[in-house]
Design a protein around this motif. Structure first.
Motif, PDB file in Angstrom:
ATOM      1  N   MET A 218      28.411  15.507  40.075  1.00 10.10           N
ATOM      2  CA  MET A 218      29.487  15.418  41.090  1.00 10.10           C
ATOM      3  C   MET A 218      30.113  16.617  40.920  1.00 10.10           C
ATOM      4  O   MET A 218      31.119  16.966  42.220  1.00 10.10           O
ATOM      5  N   GLY A 219      30.380  17.178  39.686  1.00 10.98           N
ATOM      6  CA  GLY A 219      30.866  18.763  39.695  1.00 10.98           C
ATOM      7  C   GLY A 219      30.552  19.295  40.321  1.00 10.98           C
ATOM      8  O   GLY A 219      31.161  20.300  41.613  1.00 10.98           O
ATOM      9  N   TRP A 220      28.865  18.897  40.954  1.00  6.67           N
ATOM     10  CA  TRP A 220      29.042  20.436  42.308  1.00  6.67           C
ATOM     11  C   TRP A 220      29.776  19.879  44.264  1.00  6.67           C
ATOM     12  O   TRP A 220      29.623  21.030  44.168  1.00  6.67           O
ATOM     13  N   LEU A 221      28.973  18.546  43.887  1.00  8.04           N
ATOM     14  CA  LEU A 221      28.877  17.806  44.920  1.00  8.04           C
ATOM     15  C   LEU A 221      30.569  17.553  45.717  1.00  8.04           C
ATOM     16  O   LEU A 221      31.287  17.866  46.408  1.00  8.04           O
ATOM     17  N   VAL A 222      31.544  17.332  44.443  1.00  2.94           N
ATOM     18  CA  VAL A 222      32.942  16.983  45.160  1.00  2.94           C
ATOM     19  C   VAL A 222      33.972  18.009  46.061  1.00  2.94           C
ATOM     20  O   VAL A 222      34.047  17.626  46.516  1.00  2.94           O
ATOM     21  N   PRO A 223      33.109  19.910  45.240  1.00  2.00           N
ATOM     22  CA  PRO A 223      33.857  20.965  46.017  1.00  2.00           C
ATOM     23  C   PRO A 223      32.856  20.942  47.548  1.00  2.00           C
ATOM     24  O   PRO A 223      33.890  21.573  48.148  1.00  2.00           O
ATOM     25  N   LYS A 224      32.035  20.579  47.160  1.00  2.00           N
ATOM     26  CA  LYS A 224      30.885  20.817  49.079  1.00  2.00           C
ATOM     27  C   LYS A 224      31.618  20.503  49.929  1.00  2.00           C
ATOM     28  O   LYS A 224      31.620  20.719  50.977  1.00  2.00           O
ATOM     29  N   LEU A 225      31.347  18.692  49.068  1.00  2.00           N
ATOM     30  CA  LEU A 225      32.068  17.770  49.992  1.00  2.00           C
ATOM     31  C   LEU A 225      33.612  18.066  50.187  1.00  2.00           C
ATOM     32  O   LEU A 225      34.237  17.725  51.990  1.00  2.00           O
ATOM     33  N   LEU A 226      34.982  18.176  50.195  1.00  2.05           N
ATOM     34  CA  LEU A 226      35.681  18.656  50.576  1.00  2.05           C
ATOM     35  C   LEU A 226      35.756  19.879  51.107  1.00  2.05           C
ATOM     36  O   LEU A 226      36.865  20.233  52.086  1.00  2.05           O
ATOM     37  N   SER A 227      35.483  20.964  50.966  1.00  2.00           N
ATOM     38  CA  SER A 227      34.925  22.129  51.875  1.00  2.00           C
ATOM     39  C   SER A 227      34.401  21.928  53.404  1.00  2.00           C
ATOM     40  O   SER A 227      34.929  22.083  54.558  1.00  2.00           O
ATOM     41  N   THR A 228      33.884  20.792  53.346  1.00  2.00           N
ATOM     42  CA  THR A 228      33.939  20.335  55.031  1.00  2.00           C
ATOM     43  C   THR A 228      34.564  19.704  55.455  1.00  2.00           C
ATOM     44  O   THR A 228      34.871  20.053  56.949  1.00  2.00           O
ATOM     45  N   VAL A 229      36.443  19.341  55.035  1.00  3.62           N
ATOM     46  CA  VAL A 229      37.385  18.851  55.751  1.00  3.62           C
ATOM     47  C   VAL A 229      38.278  19.682  56.003  1.00  3.62           C
ATOM     48  O   VAL A 229      39.165  19.269  56.066  1.00  3.62           O
ATOM     49  N   MET A 230      38.236  20.213  54.847  1.00  5.64           N
ATOM     50  CA  MET A 230      39.602  21.368  54.196  1.00  5.64           C
ATOM     51  C   MET A 230      39.510  23.055  55.157  1.00  5.64           C
ATOM     52  O   MET A 230      37.887  23.486  55.517  1.00  5.64           O
ATOM     53  N   ALA A 231      40.297  23.279  55.383  1.00  7.53           N
ATOM     54  CA  ALA A 231      40.679  24.668  56.499  1.00  7.53           C
ATOM     55  C   ALA A 231      39.936  26.205  55.297  1.00  7.53           C
ATOM     56  O   ALA A 231      39.858  25.480  54.173  1.00  7.53           O
ATOM     57  N   GLU A 232      39.979  26.962  55.405  1.00  5.12           N
ATOM     58  CA  GLU A 232      38.832  28.302  55.534  1.00  5.12           C
ATOM     59  C   GLU A 232      40.360  29.243  54.395  1.00  5.12           C
ATOM     60  O   GLU A 232      41.308  28.461  55.501  1.00  5.12           O
ATOM     61  N   GLY A 233      40.035  29.767  54.027  1.00  3.71           N
ATOM     62  CA  GLY A 233      41.142  30.994  52.676  1.00  3.71           C
ATOM     63  C   GLY A 233      41.844  30.117  51.889  1.00  3.71           C
ATOM     64  O   GLY A 233      40.923  29.869  50.889  1.00  3.71           O
ATOM     65  N   VAL A 234      42.623  31.496  51.776  1.00  5.84           N
ATOM     66  CA  VAL A 234      42.649  31.514  49.795  1.00  5.84           C
ATOM     67  C   VAL A 234      43.442  30.500  50.263  1.00  5.84           C
ATOM     68  O   VAL A 234      43.797  29.488  48.220  1.00  5.84           O
ATOM     69  N   LYS A 235      45.005  29.915  50.194  1.00  8.60           N
ATOM     70  CA  LYS A 235      45.288  28.881  50.067  1.00  8.60           C
ATOM     71  C   LYS A 235      44.917  27.607  49.625  1.00  8.60           C
ATOM     72  O   LYS A 235      44.981  26.647  48.839  1.00  8.60           O
ATOM     73  N   PRO A 236      43.790  27.459  51.134  1.00  7.41           N
ATOM     74  CA  PRO A 236      43.073  25.742  51.234  1.00  7.41           C
ATOM     75  C   PRO A 236      42.328  26.219  50.724  1.00  7.41           C
ATOM     76  O   PRO A 236      42.368  24.697  49.617  1.00  7.41           O
ATOM     77  N   LEU A 237      41.976  26.740  49.462  1.00 12.23           N
ATOM     78  CA  LEU A 237      40.859  26.864  48.569  1.00 12.23           C
ATOM     79  C   LEU A 237      41.730  26.641  46.638  1.00 12.23           C
ATOM     80  O   LEU A 237      40.726  25.990  46.050  1.00 12.23           O
ATOM     81  N   VAL A 238      42.656  27.094  46.724  1.00  9.47           N
ATOM     82  CA  VAL A 238      43.559  26.498  45.718  1.00  9.47           C
ATOM     83  C   VAL A 238      43.731  25.358  45.243  1.00  9.47           C
ATOM     84  O   VAL A 238      43.842  24.398  44.491  1.00  9.47           O
ATOM     85  N   ILE A 239      44.492  24.610  46.865  1.00 13.13           N
ATOM     86  CA  ILE A 239      44.752  22.926  46.759  1.00 13.13           C
ATOM     87  C   ILE A 239      43.098  22.920  46.752  1.00 13.13           C
ATOM     88  O   ILE A 239      43.308  21.135  45.947  1.00 13.13           O
ATOM     89  N   LEU A 240      42.100  22.481  47.344  1.00 16.07           N
ATOM     90  CA  LEU A 240      40.583  22.420  46.599  1.00 16.07           C
ATOM     91  C   LEU A 240      40.367  22.189  45.851  1.00 16.07           C
ATOM     92  O   LEU A 240      39.963  21.365  44.966  1.00 16.07           O
ATOM     93  N   SER A 241      40.968  23.201  44.683  1.00 13.40           N
ATOM     94  CA  SER A 241      40.502  23.468  43.721  1.00 13.40           C
ATOM     95  C   SER A 241      41.144  22.111  42.678  1.00 13.40           C
ATOM     96  O   SER A 241      40.776  21.720  41.970  1.00 13.40           O
ATOM     97  N   LEU A 242      42.516  22.210  42.766  1.00 17.77           N
ATOM     98  CA  LEU A 242      42.875  21.043  42.200  1.00 17.77           C
ATOM     99  C   LEU A 242      42.471  19.803  42.486  1.00 17.77           C
ATOM    100  O   LEU A 242      42.830  18.917  41.702  1.00 17.77           O
ATOM    101  N   LEU A 243      42.253  19.757  43.940  1.00 16.03           N
ATOM    102  CA  LEU A 243      42.097  17.796  44.773  1.00 16.03           C
ATOM    103  C   LEU A 243      40.535  17.974  43.753  1.00 16.03           C
ATOM    104  O   LEU A 243      40.227  16.951  43.313  1.00 16.03           O
ATOM    105  N   SER A 244      39.610  18.811  44.104  1.00 17.39           N
ATOM    106  CA  SER A 244      38.583  18.957  42.755  1.00 17.39           C
ATOM    107  C   SER A 244      38.520  18.229  41.327  1.00 17.39           C
ATOM    108  O   SER A 244      38.012  17.588  40.854  1.00 17.39           O
ATOM    109  N   PHE A 245      39.728  18.881  40.775  1.00 17.84           N
ATOM    110  CA  PHE A 245      39.878  18.908  39.480  1.00 17.84           C
ATOM    111  C   PHE A 245      40.510  17.422  39.114  1.00 17.84           C
ATOM    112  O   PHE A 245      39.887  16.673  38.169  1.00 17.84           O
ATOM    113  N   VAL A 246      41.479  16.600  39.948  1.00 20.86           N
ATOM    114  CA  VAL A 246      41.645  15.181  40.094  1.00 20.86           C
ATOM    115  C   VAL A 246      40.841  14.369  40.487  1.00 20.86           C
ATOM    116  O   VAL A 246      40.785  12.928  39.492  1.00 20.86           O
TER     117      VAL A 246
END
Length: 114
Positions: free
Chosen positions: A19-47
């Motif tokens: 799940m630690g590997w899969l959650v960020p991968k799945l979120l990346s398919t629905v989120m935009a690319e870029g540094v700011k979205p990557l930070v948001i993706l990281s926080l969402l993955s943590f939660v």
């Protein structure tokens, strides 16, 4: 032997690692690319990982025979705090894998340069 294998921590640890590997991968398919979205993706993955891990621990406690009434004797807030603490402790398993998964995401970007 089956009982000892079934009660081991192997399957929960493998689940958390996956799940630690899969959650960020799945979120990346629905989120935009870029540094700011990557930070948001990281926080969402943590939660999400905290929630998944808390749920896993709750399930493991219930499989071992603890009822929900027994677990919430001290109040729901204390019970949630207990399971979040367990989740953070289990972060030793899933957090490094999640960080590596997130770190590899910019290599797949097509519209934004790192």
């Amino acid at each position: 032997m089956t009982e000892a294998f079934g009660s081991s921590l192997l399957f929960p640890a493998l689940f958390l690692a996956l799940m630690g590997w899969l959650v960020p991968k799945l979120l990346s398919t629905v989120m935009a690319e870029g540094v700011k979205p990557l930070v948001i993706l990281s926080l969402l993955s943590f939660v999400i990982m905290l929630a998944l891990t808390s749920g896993l621990f709750l399930l493991l406690y219930m499989i071992q025979g603890a009822s929900l009434a027994t677990l919430t004797v001290g109040g729901i807030g204390q019970t949630l705090l207990f399971f979040v603490r367990l989740s953070v402790s289990a972060g030793i398993i899933w957090a490094p894998i999640m960080v590596l998964s997130i770190a590899g995401l910019p290599r797949t970007w097509t519209s934004v340069e790192w």
